[in-house]
Design an enzyme around this catalytic site. Structure first.
Site, PDB file in Angstrom:
ATOM      1  CE  LYS A 126      -4.359   1.274   0.242  1.00 52.34           C
ATOM      2  NZ  LYS A 126      -5.557   0.630  -0.331  1.00 52.34           N
ATOM      3  CG  ASP A 166      -7.221   3.646  -0.970  1.00 54.90           C
ATOM      4  OD1 ASP A 166      -7.809   2.556  -0.898  1.00 54.90           O
ATOM      5  OD2 ASP A 166      -7.180   4.444  -0.014  1.00 54.90           O
TER       6      ASP A 166
HETATM    7  P1  NDP Z   1     -12.928   7.928  -2.864  1.00 52.27           P
HETATM    8  O1  NDP Z   1     -11.884   8.935  -2.590  1.00 52.27           O
HETATM    9  O2  NDP Z   1     -13.418   7.728  -4.244  1.00 52.27           O
HETATM   10  O3  NDP Z   1     -14.197   8.178  -1.936  1.00 52.27           O
HETATM   11  C1  NDP Z   1     -14.099   8.215  -0.543  1.00 52.27           C
HETATM   12  C2  NDP Z   1     -15.422   8.716   0.017  1.00 52.27           C
HETATM   13  O4  NDP Z   1     -15.373   8.669   1.424  1.00 52.27           O
HETATM   14  C3  NDP Z   1     -15.717  10.152  -0.360  1.00 52.27           C
HETATM   15  O5  NDP Z   1     -17.113  10.328  -0.446  1.00 52.27           O
HETATM   16  C4  NDP Z   1     -15.132  10.932   0.807  1.00 52.27           C
HETATM   17  O6  NDP Z   1     -15.756  12.179   1.015  1.00 52.27           O
HETATM   18  C5  NDP Z   1     -15.434   9.999   1.956  1.00 52.27           C
HETATM   19  N1  NDP Z   1     -14.393  10.125   2.995  1.00 52.27           N
HETATM   20  C6  NDP Z   1     -13.058   9.967   2.841  1.00 52.27           C
HETATM   21  N2  NDP Z   1     -12.413  10.189   3.997  1.00 52.27           N
HETATM   22  C7  NDP Z   1     -13.361  10.503   4.873  1.00 52.27           C
HETATM   23  C8  NDP Z   1     -13.328  10.851   6.231  1.00 52.27           C
HETATM   24  N3  NDP Z   1     -12.174  10.894   6.914  1.00 52.27           N
HETATM   25  N4  NDP Z   1     -14.503  11.103   6.839  1.00 52.27           N
HETATM   26  C9  NDP Z   1     -15.676  11.031   6.161  1.00 52.27           C
HETATM   27  N5  NDP Z   1     -15.766  10.717   4.863  1.00 52.27           N
HETATM   28  C10 NDP Z   1     -14.631  10.468   4.230  1.00 52.27           C
HETATM   29  O7  NDP Z   1     -12.344   6.538  -2.288  1.00 52.27           O
HETATM   30  P2  NDP Z   1     -12.799   5.066  -2.599  1.00 52.27           P
HETATM   31  O8  NDP Z   1     -14.262   5.005  -2.819  1.00 52.27           O
HETATM   32  O9  NDP Z   1     -11.883   4.514  -3.610  1.00 52.27           O
HETATM   33  O10 NDP Z   1     -12.424   4.324  -1.225  1.00 52.27           O
HETATM   34  C11 NDP Z   1     -13.341   4.237  -0.131  1.00 52.27           C
HETATM   35  C12 NDP Z   1     -12.883   3.151   0.814  1.00 52.27           C
HETATM   36  O11 NDP Z   1     -12.842   1.897   0.127  1.00 52.27           O
HETATM   37  C13 NDP Z   1     -11.469   3.329   1.411  1.00 52.27           C
HETATM   38  O12 NDP Z   1     -11.452   2.757   2.701  1.00 52.27           O
HETATM   39  C14 NDP Z   1     -10.616   2.494   0.472  1.00 52.27           C
HETATM   40  O13 NDP Z   1      -9.420   2.072   1.091  1.00 52.27           O
HETATM   41  C15 NDP Z   1     -11.551   1.315   0.244  1.00 52.27           C
HETATM   42  N6  NDP Z   1     -11.281   0.524  -0.940  1.00 52.27           N
HETATM   43  C16 NDP Z   1     -11.266   1.099  -2.195  1.00 52.27           C
HETATM   44  C17 NDP Z   1     -11.053   0.319  -3.310  1.00 52.27           C
HETATM   45  C18 NDP Z   1     -11.132   0.876  -4.678  1.00 52.27           C
HETATM   46  O14 NDP Z   1     -11.078   0.077  -5.638  1.00 52.27           O
HETATM   47  N7  NDP Z   1     -11.288   2.166  -4.866  1.00 52.27           N
HETATM   48  C19 NDP Z   1     -10.757  -1.127  -3.176  1.00 52.27           C
HETATM   49  C20 NDP Z   1     -10.896  -1.651  -1.843  1.00 52.27           C
HETATM   50  C21 NDP Z   1     -11.123  -0.822  -0.774  1.00 52.27           C
HETATM   51  P3  NDP Z   1     -15.254  13.472   0.168  1.00 52.27           P
HETATM   52  O15 NDP Z   1     -15.889  13.325  -1.183  1.00 52.27           O
HETATM   53  O16 NDP Z   1     -15.762  14.605   0.955  1.00 52.27           O
HETATM   54  O17 NDP Z   1     -13.762  13.374   0.134  1.00 52.27           O
END
Ligand code: NDP
Length: 444
Positions: A126, A166
């Site tokens: 990571k 991510d």
């Molecule tokens: P994105 O950046 O596309 O989206 C993240 C979302 O979560 C956004 O809506 C963001 O809000 C919100 N968010 C992020 N940090 C916080 C926080 N500290 N408090 C509240 N809301 C928050 O990321 P992903 O969708 O890619 O990833 C989401 C999760 O899934 C993570 O844990 C990631 O590690 C996990 N994951 C992702 C994969 C992938 O293929 N993308 C694969 C496996 C796991 P805002 O828009 O305001 O930033």
């Protein structure tokens, strides 16, 4: 003191100020106790758990870049290459101000077992940076990504370490990083996944994590004689995972009534409008406050709150530790039957325990969101073959993988007398394959 407790104590002592890493290691090792107890002598002799909890390599570097006003900034970049026993390191790059070494280590550690569960040959890693992409211009994003890759490119390669997206790293960032890698190394190779379709990306990769969460949830419900059809669902997040989880849940006949971002959350009693959500988040990169202009019947609330809504299924898809004990209590009192983690470690340990004790089916992230990395591995296969598979081909492989992940973790839980405990099942099933490979390769 048991071997597991000794190693846990050592991890905490040797990695101070890394609470998320401690949490992830504790959760995994606690559930591995029956396996470790059965092999204690050999594992101790081979320092198996010490090797498993120590990354093979951790790289930390300076990322200088210049903003649109001519001001220079310095961020910190990380890549933790945790375990390559079963394949090249694979895992995303997180760009978020909260990133530090402990967070990257927790994610890298989890990734080892998740990647193993997919059944594909990928090790765990990571990376990321404390850079905040919010509010930056395209040129600033490019400047950061190029600087980040200028250093990272020394340590990665199509057969050694293949990063992906991510939080904060989507198609735009992967594109800029890929361009810089190619420019410096002179190689057009599958060194990153999540690439655009015109330069080696895989169809269905964008959708894969969210879709996978629903495929595995559907399979679990099927084994209980139930289905997603007609269920009400709460989703948190409004990013890549959340959007495609909402889309697939809706396609499978469920109604998703919530989503959220880091400032607030939306309740839409008629079901979240995925097209509107995509327009707001993927195209215009706006806040969720805009959602109401598309759907006047919906409500927008500041702060946290998606878990207060009465639903059958909860899918945390935002970030770590976003569903705590109080949230779990609200969900249970509202009759939730299943929680599947789209994000990595979104549910706190006490909330998981409460959900499990209350009879809620709980699918941990390392199983439920494994569809993203699995499809990344399928992108690597396509790059090696120099071919591109159809959307249907990739989607159908993804579905098969998720169904297999479910049965793999279900069987492992049953084998050790913990039927229905998918946290233990996922950790044990992921661990067994990695340990087998580590044993075969000697003390390295
Ligand atoms: P994105 O950046 O596309 O989206 C993240 C979302 O979560 C956004 O809506 C963001 O809000 C919100 N968010 C992020 N940090 C916080 C926080 N500290 N408090 C509240 N809301 C928050 O990321 P992903 O969708 O890619 O990833 C989401 C999760 O899934 C993570 O844990 C990631 O590690 C996990 N994951 C992702 C994969 C992938 O293929 N993308 C694969 C496996 C796991 P805002 O828009 O305001 O930033």
């Amino acid at each position: 003191m048991s071997y597991v407790d000794e190693v846990l104590e050592r991890v905490i002592r040797e990695n101070p100020n890394e609470p998320e890493f401690h949490q992830a290691v504790k959760e995994v090792l606690d559930s591995l106790r029956p396996v470790v107890d059965a092999n204690e002598e050999q594992f101790r002799r081979d320092a198996l758990l010490e090797r498993l909890t120590n990354p093979e390599r951790q790289i930390k570097f300076r990322v200088p870049w210049v903003d649109d006003k001519g001001q220079a900034h310095v961020n910190t970049g990380y890549r933790v290459q945790f375990n390559s026993a079963i394949g090249p390191y694979k895992g995303g790059l997180r760009l978020h101000p909260s990133v530090n070494l402990g967070i990257i280590k927790f994610l890298g550690f989890e990734q080892i077992f998740k990647n193993s569960l997919t059944g594909l040959p990928i090790g765990g890693g990571k990376g990321g940076s404390d850079f905040d992409p919010k509010g930056k211009s395209d040129r600033e994003i490019m400047a950061f990504c190029q600087s980040f890759m200028t250093e990272l490119c020394k340590y990665i390669g199509a057969d050694t370490d293949v990063p992906a997206g991510d939080i904060g790293t989507g198609a735009r960032e992967i594109g800029y990083m890929y361009g810089q890698y190619k420019r410096i190394r002179g190689l057009f190779e599958g060194v990153l996944t999540g690439k655009g379709l015109s330069y080696g990306g895989s169809l269905a990769r964008t959708e894969a994590t969210g879709y996978g969460v629903l495929y595995i949830t559907e399979e679990m419900l099927k084994c209980k004689g139930d289905t997603l059809e007609g269920k009400t669902v709460a989703v948190s997040g409004a990013g890549n995972v959340a959007i495609y989880a909402i889309q697939k849940a809706t396609q499978l006949g469920a109604k998703v009534v919530t989503c959220s971002d880091s400032t607030g959350w939306v309740y839409d009693p008629d079901g979240i409008d995925v097209a509107a959500l995509k327009e707001i988040k993927e195209v215009k990169r706006q806040r969720l406050t805009e959602y109401k202009t598309y759907r006047p019947n919906s409500e927008y609330h500041e702060g946290k709150g998606v878990w207060s809504v009465k639903v059958d299924i909860a899918l945390p898809c935002a970030t770590q530790n976003e569903l705590c004990l109080e949230d779990a209590k609200m969900l249970v009192s509202n009759g939730v039957i299943a929680v599947s983690e789209g994000a990595n470690m979104p549910t706190t340990p006490d909330a998981i325990e409460y959900l499990q004790k209350s009879g809620v089916y709980f699918l941990p992230g390392k199983a439920a969101n494994a569809g993203g990395v699995a499809t990344s591995a399928l992108e690597m296969s396509q790059n090696s073959e120099r071919l591109q598979w159809t959307f249907e081909e990739v989607d159908s492989k993804l579905k098969t993988i998720m169904v297999n992940v479910f049965h793999n973790i279900d069987d492992a839980a049953k084998k050790y007398g913990m039927e229905g405990n998918y946290v233990a099942g996922a950790n044990i099933a992921g661990f067994e394959k990695v340990v087998n490979a580590m044993n075969a390769q000697g003390i390295v």
